[in-house]
Write an enzyme that holds these catalytic residues in place. Sequence first.
Site, mmCIF file in Angstrom:
data_model
loop_
_atom_site.group_PDB
_atom_site.id
_atom_site.type_symbol
_atom_site.label_atom_id
_atom_site.label_comp_id
_atom_site.label_asym_id
_atom_site.label_seq_id
_atom_site.Cartn_x
_atom_site.Cartn_y
_atom_site.Cartn_z
ATOM 1 N N ASP A 268 0.862 -1.173 0.000
ATOM 2 C CA ASP A 268 0.000 0.000 0.000
ATOM 3 C C ASP A 268 0.909 1.236 0.000
ATOM 4 O O ASP A 268 2.131 1.138 0.182
ATOM 5 C CB ASP A 268 -0.972 -0.009 1.192
HETATM 6 C C1 BGC Z 1 -5.007 3.291 -0.004
HETATM 7 C C2 BGC Z 1 -5.122 2.274 -1.114
HETATM 8 C C3 BGC Z 1 -4.921 2.928 -2.459
HETATM 9 C C4 BGC Z 1 -3.581 3.640 -2.467
HETATM 10 C C5 BGC Z 1 -3.256 4.290 -3.790
HETATM 11 C C6 BGC Z 1 -3.762 4.142 -0.142
HETATM 12 O O1 BGC Z 1 -3.785 5.205 0.756
HETATM 13 O O2 BGC Z 1 -5.004 2.623 1.240
HETATM 14 O O3 BGC Z 1 -6.371 1.642 -1.052
HETATM 15 O O4 BGC Z 1 -4.986 1.975 -3.467
HETATM 16 O O5 BGC Z 1 -3.590 4.632 -1.449
HETATM 17 O O6 BGC Z 1 -4.004 5.409 -4.038
#
Ligand code: BGC
Length: 741
Positions: A268
């Site tokens: 993530d």
């Molecule tokens: C979120 C993810 C997301 C990623 C990219 C993160 O803060 O937890 O779900 O895919 O950002 O935008």
Amino acid sequence: MDVKTSTGGLSEAEVAARVEALVGRMSLEEKIGQFTQIGGLSFFIGPKLEEVIRKGGAGSVLWINDTERFNALQKVAVEESPSKIPLLFALDVIHGYRTIFPVPLAMASSWDPSVAERAQAVAAREARAAGLHWTFGPMLDIARDARWGRIVEGAGEDPFLGAAMAAAQVRGFQGPYVGAPDRVVACAKHFAGYGAADGGRDYDPVYLPEGQLRNVYFPPFEAAVKAGVGTFMSAYMDLNDVPASGNRFLLRDVLRGEWGFTGFVVSDAMAVGSLVTQGFARDGRDAAFRALSAGVDMDMASDTYRQHLAGLVEDGTLTLDDIDAAVRPILALKVRMGLFEQPYADESRLAQVVALPEHREEARRAAQRSMVLLRNEGGLLPLAKSLKNVAVIGPLADSKEATEGSWMVFGHTPAAVTVVEGIRAKLPGAKVEYAPGPEIRRDVVSWFDALNPDARKVPQTPEQAEVAFQTAVATARSADVIVMVLGEHADMAGEAASRASLNLPGRQEELLKAVVALGKPVVLVLLNGRPLSIGWAAENVPAILEAWEPGSEGGHAVADILFGDVNPGGKLPVTFPRKGSHAPLYYARNLTHSPESSPMYNPRYWDGPPTPLYPFGFGLSYTTFSITNLQVAAPQVKVGSAVAVTADVTNTGPVVGDEVVQLYIHQKAGSDSRPMRELKGFERVTLKLGEKKTVTFLLGPAELGHWSTSAGKWVQDAEAFDIWAGADSLATLHADLAVVR
Ligand code: BGC
């Protein structure tokens, strides 16, 4: 998984040969570059994007949504970088790209996996036309605590429904194989357990015993692997004291070892770097080592791999084999996606694709099928189209943003048909007055509000709010029927959007009470991304429609239902608690020594029952149904065999409609205590007046077995089971089944 990924014209052997040829000519720096997903947001870029890409320092780019820019960056990658490896462009396309579909929690309320599959196919077609290759979805986290903001992104509380929605979304995004035309690669996230954050507080640690992980939190992820999902995302939070992005048990033992996943894992955002912040890794170098060893192949935006992996290879802590093993699946995906043959996007294509009428039609149909009728006393709904004087009241009634909902695509301007617009379109000859009432907003802003112009508006003063309140009541007073549109703004559910209470934010309930006190017919339409505690409304407002965050065509779909062109048939994929402080509340709890059915039942709280306001699986219709004749094909089934269960469902009411027949089981005794009910089958059927259908479910070892905490493995006990069929999780139609050796 291999079967699915190999049907795209290239055999496994061809892909492998092309990958080996690339690996053979790439430098160590270039391989590490492939592990680097670089963020296109200006405040995240250290060196200029182009400079990093030119040196082969990035494998993927996220947080850019601009076809021309994609092509410009791709040109640098394929013409100027040492091995000319194309970039993967990634973005969160969660419930639509331009044509916005209902949020995933809403799509799960359809109890119709084809709704989710068709929606994500449209989302993929638009996203791919824009030049994107990869979406960070579906979100597969089971969520049993409605306070957790990200409940809106998933399919709710149940592993069986969640697994069905997971597989459908993967098929929708990816099509029949990874690399299919007009599709994008999916990413199963956030592996795993994120939805069980302590207290529903986003990012907080999670403590889940292995039995809970395997019986409840893993099934949607395993279903995604079986459906051929190309990538996984590791979660942020600590799982049992080991961050999910440094968690070998999750990423190696279970995902690759047990499930045979052969794609790649991205962290993530910033999660590799966060291993230091979380107090797990000593420093960036340690974080890079521990994340890669645990099985994270690509570092999303923290730049930790790019800074530290080469040093770790040079001093022998990691081997070249470790690096090659992680780079192969990334290269294989690029080969399968055809990026070496066609790295660029056609800049004229998006406009043609977005204009396809079927995209809007699919969005309207998905919204219609996702809405849940919670109350309809005295048959107030459907309303007559002959109405001449309607008031639409509430802060969300004309908000395009709230109608499209949480997880807006980066850079997208909301363009939904609002409820006011939908009702006006439905009643062209009527007077439809609108008044928003006092505004609603978060008490505490989040980092994401920096990207949201609405959240930066100057707040109303209490005096302005009072004027808005009185105007709304006056508008309601002069109408014959009032439609109240209340709930949560788009930024009130989603990431960093947890809350302690589940009440209607702001002065909404006060306004609702004032309007109901006028003594006119009132319909409440809810726009929200999580269950809300609407106890007062549930007793005092005759008609309540849960519309969720319904997307581009949301206002039309609401009007279709309110005025009877569509009969609602959705069902809740989550329990509605009476209070936020009752969370987590879910139907599949274990029995206790003092069950509700016992004469010795002791109340759980002395300040009100923690029973659901609306149970899991609940939803009404404009017609009525009876579910009868529950038959188990044989009273006994052998361990390892399957038995058929059938029930009849009849439309006993005045109009055509949909019912979702649900099958629940309970294992009465055995190696472990088991939930008092577990969903093990469902089918949404459409029935004409008086029509009857028989639905059939199969109960086999997958449904009748479980991960045993006592035995430390999967078991199927030879024990007695209760079986229920019905229209929600309180179904009473019962049969017995014995599993025998
Ligand atoms: C979120 C993810 C997301 C990623 C990219 C993160 O803060 O937890 O779900 O895919 O950002 O935008």
